[in-house]
Scaffold this motif. Structure first.
Motif, PDB file in Angstrom:
ATOM      1  N   LEU A  22       0.840  -1.200   0.000  1.00 49.38           N
ATOM      2  CA  LEU A  22       0.000   0.000   0.000  1.00 49.38           C
ATOM      3  C   LEU A  22       0.871   1.245   0.000  1.00 49.38           C
ATOM      4  CD1 LEU A  22      -2.859   1.293   0.330  1.00 49.38           C
ATOM      5  CD2 LEU A  22      -2.537   1.073   2.809  1.00 49.38           C
ATOM      6  N   MET A  23       0.501   2.206  -0.830  1.00 48.02           N
ATOM      7  CA  MET A  23       1.161   3.512  -0.857  1.00 48.02           C
ATOM      8  C   MET A  23       0.155   4.572  -0.413  1.00 48.02           C
ATOM      9  SD  MET A  23       4.382   3.448  -2.247  1.00 48.02           S
ATOM     10  CE  MET A  23       4.620   4.893  -3.267  1.00 48.02           C
ATOM     11  N   VAL A  24       0.561   5.439   0.509  1.00 49.80           N
ATOM     12  CA  VAL A  24      -0.296   6.525   0.988  1.00 49.80           C
ATOM     13  C   VAL A  24       0.422   7.846   0.718  1.00 49.80           C
ATOM     14  CG1 VAL A  24      -1.532   7.500   2.960  1.00 49.80           C
ATOM     15  CG2 VAL A  24      -1.200   5.017   2.804  1.00 49.80           C
ATOM     16  N   SER A  25      -0.218   8.714  -0.043  1.00 47.24           N
ATOM     17  CA  SER A  25       0.406  10.003  -0.369  1.00 47.24           C
ATOM     18  C   SER A  25       0.068  11.046   0.694  1.00 47.24           C
ATOM     19  CB  SER A  25      -0.068  10.482  -1.740  1.00 47.24           C
ATOM     20  OG  SER A  25      -1.381  10.989  -1.664  1.00 47.24           O
ATOM     21  N   HIS A  26       0.767  12.178   0.647  1.00 46.61           N
ATOM     22  CA  HIS A  26       0.545  13.241   1.630  1.00 46.61           C
ATOM     23  C   HIS A  26      -0.866  13.830   1.542  1.00 46.61           C
ATOM     24  CE1 HIS A  26       4.968  13.126   1.901  1.00 46.61           C
ATOM     25  NE2 HIS A  26       4.807  13.682   3.077  1.00 46.61           N
ATOM     26  N   THR A  27      -1.482  13.740   0.399  1.00 47.70           N
ATOM     27  CA  THR A  27      -2.800  14.359   0.214  1.00 47.70           C
ATOM     28  C   THR A  27      -3.964  13.397   0.490  1.00 47.70           C
ATOM     29  OG1 THR A  27      -2.747  13.794  -2.148  1.00 47.70           O
ATOM     30  CG2 THR A  27      -1.901  15.955  -1.509  1.00 47.70           C
ATOM     31  N   ASP A  28      -3.657  12.171   0.848  1.00 44.35           N
ATOM     32  CA  ASP A  28      -4.704  11.156   0.977  1.00 44.35           C
ATOM     33  C   ASP A  28      -5.598  11.341   2.199  1.00 44.35           C
ATOM     34  OD1 ASP A  28      -4.803   9.407  -1.176  1.00 44.35           O
ATOM     35  OD2 ASP A  28      -3.157   8.173  -0.461  1.00 44.35           O
ATOM     36  N   LEU A  29      -6.883  11.096   1.981  1.00 43.15           N
ATOM     37  CA  LEU A  29      -7.821  10.804   3.058  1.00 43.15           C
ATOM     38  C   LEU A  29      -8.301   9.399   2.721  1.00 43.15           C
ATOM     39  CD1 LEU A  29     -10.752  13.082   4.347  1.00 43.15           C
ATOM     40  CD2 LEU A  29     -10.466  10.656   4.800  1.00 43.15           C
ATOM     41  N   LEU A  30      -7.625   8.422   3.288  1.00 43.65           N
ATOM     42  CA  LEU A  30      -7.760   7.021   2.890  1.00 43.65           C
ATOM     43  C   LEU A  30      -8.679   6.278   3.838  1.00 43.65           C
ATOM     44  CD1 LEU A  30      -6.482   4.824   0.900  1.00 43.65           C
ATOM     45  CD2 LEU A  30      -4.973   4.297   2.825  1.00 43.65           C
ATOM     46  N   GLU A  61       7.797   8.208   5.379  1.00 46.93           N
ATOM     47  CA  GLU A  61       8.641   9.203   4.714  1.00 46.93           C
ATOM     48  C   GLU A  61       9.998   8.603   4.351  1.00 46.93           C
ATOM     49  OE1 GLU A  61       8.395  12.412   7.615  1.00 46.93           O
ATOM     50  OE2 GLU A  61       6.859  13.380   6.388  1.00 46.93           O
ATOM     51  N   GLY A  62       9.969   7.353   3.872  1.00 48.85           N
ATOM     52  CA  GLY A  62      11.169   6.680   3.385  1.00 48.85           C
ATOM     53  C   GLY A  62      11.978   5.941   4.425  1.00 48.85           C
ATOM     54  N   LYS A  63      11.597   6.052   5.717  1.00 44.52           N
ATOM     55  CA  LYS A  63      12.379   5.420   6.779  1.00 44.52           C
ATOM     56  C   LYS A  63      11.579   4.292   7.424  1.00 44.52           C
ATOM     57  CE  LYS A  63      15.285   6.518  10.772  1.00 44.52           C
ATOM     58  NZ  LYS A  63      15.812   7.598  11.643  1.00 44.52           N
ATOM     59  N   ASN A  64      12.224   3.152   7.643  1.00 42.99           N
ATOM     60  CA  ASN A  64      11.574   2.009   8.287  1.00 42.99           C
ATOM     61  C   ASN A  64      11.126   2.403   9.692  1.00 42.99           C
ATOM     62  OD1 ASN A  64      10.980  -0.522   9.539  1.00 42.99           O
ATOM     63  ND2 ASN A  64      12.298  -1.541   8.043  1.00 42.99           N
ATOM     64  N   ILE A  65       9.867   2.163  10.001  1.00 41.44           N
ATOM     65  CA  ILE A  65       9.350   2.582  11.311  1.00 41.44           C
ATOM     66  C   ILE A  65      10.055   1.876  12.465  1.00 41.44           C
ATOM     67  CG2 ILE A  65       7.065   3.223  10.428  1.00 41.44           C
ATOM     68  CD1 ILE A  65       5.999   0.625  11.741  1.00 41.44           C
ATOM     69  N   LEU A  66      10.637   0.704  12.206  1.00 44.80           N
ATOM     70  CA  LEU A  66      11.359  -0.010  13.258  1.00 44.80           C
ATOM     71  C   LEU A  66      12.634   0.728  13.649  1.00 44.80           C
ATOM     72  CD1 LEU A  66      10.968  -3.729  12.087  1.00 44.80           C
ATOM     73  CD2 LEU A  66       9.574  -2.455  13.738  1.00 44.80           C
TER      74      LEU A  66
END
Length: 260
Positions: A22-30, A61-66
């Motif tokens: 899944l890809m979520v963009s900055h403008t999404d209301l998903l 934002e490109g960084k692994n949340i872990l």
């Protein structure tokens, strides 16, 4: 904003989500929709690092949340559950101030002027400033949900995640809460992911929908692409009719009774 790659996760030995991409963009209301037990809330728990993945990865934002500390993650992602703050015997202002905890320095134990300004702005945005002296236990369900969103906004996140934000609310408060979320997305640039059971509310307020069944994404797309008779009947095993909302032109799902 968010990228999920081949995510597989669950509880103990039971897998709930399988190969989620899944890809979520900055403008999404998903909006995330699907039958009960399909894995919607599990997906939110994985994104917020409450649940560790067995395979795959989640990039914020490109960084692994872990690789992001919990404190830093709380500055970027705010989560609103169905029951946040219900059992806390504090007033609204004190509760909203809890959202500033991730921003406090190592030796900062009390709020500063910036914290006060930010929580005031959050309460004004959510129309809860007049409630600031009230106890949470004195509020209605709709008021409490708005206060919980104010607390989340006090974190100054880039991504707001909500699990059934309109559960147990009457129609007036449902509209008020969802209008606020849409405003935050459109006017404040806040990325939003929310789980909804009501397909018509999901259609009306979300620009994109993710339909999950049995831990697998069936389709991602606009409400018009996702909410079709064939797809809904296949996933929910319920006969429906789809009409067009005459005001918004969004799909409107009509149930068909067994006597219909």
């Amino acid at each position: 904003m968010l990228e999920i790659k081949k995510l597989t996760c669950g509880y103990d030995d039971k897998l709930v989500l399988k190969d989620i991409n899944l890809m979520v963009s900055h403008t999404d209301l998903l909006g995330i929709i699907g039958p009960n037990g399909s894995g919607k809330t599990t997906l939110l728990r994985a994104i917020t690092k409450v649940l560790k993945s067995k395979k795959g990865k989640i990039l914020l934002e490109g960084k692994n949340i872990l690789e992001i500390s919990n404190k830093e993650l709380a500055k970027k992602i705010a989560f609103v559950s169905q029951t946040s703050g219900i059992n806390l015997n504090i007033n609204v202002e004190e509760f909203v101030l809890l959202g500033r905890i991730p921003h406090r320095g190592p030796l900062q134990f009390l709020e500063n002027r910036k914290d006060i300004e930010i929580i005031k702005k959050a309460m004004l945005l959510t129309d809860t400033f007049a409630l600031k002296e009230r106890l949470l236990s004195e509020l209605s369900g709709g008021e409490r949900q708005l206060v919980t969103i104010a607390c989340a906004l006090a974190q100054e996140p880039g991504l707001l995640i909500l699990d059934e934000p309109t559960a147990h609310l009457d129609i007036t408060h449902k509209v008020k809460v969802l209008n606020l979320i849409k405003k935050l997305n459109k006017e404040n640039g806040l990325t939003v992911i929310m789980v909804l059971h009501d397909l018509n509310l999901a259609s009306e307020y979300c620009n994109r929908l993710v339909l999950i069944k049995n831990g697998v994404i069936r389709i991602i797309g606009s409400p018009q692409e996702v909410l079709t008779c064939k797809m809904i009947e296949d996933v929910y095993k319920t006969k429906v009719m789809i009409k067009e909302n005459p005001v918004s032109s969004k799909p409107y799902v009509l149930l068909v009774s067994s006597e219909g």
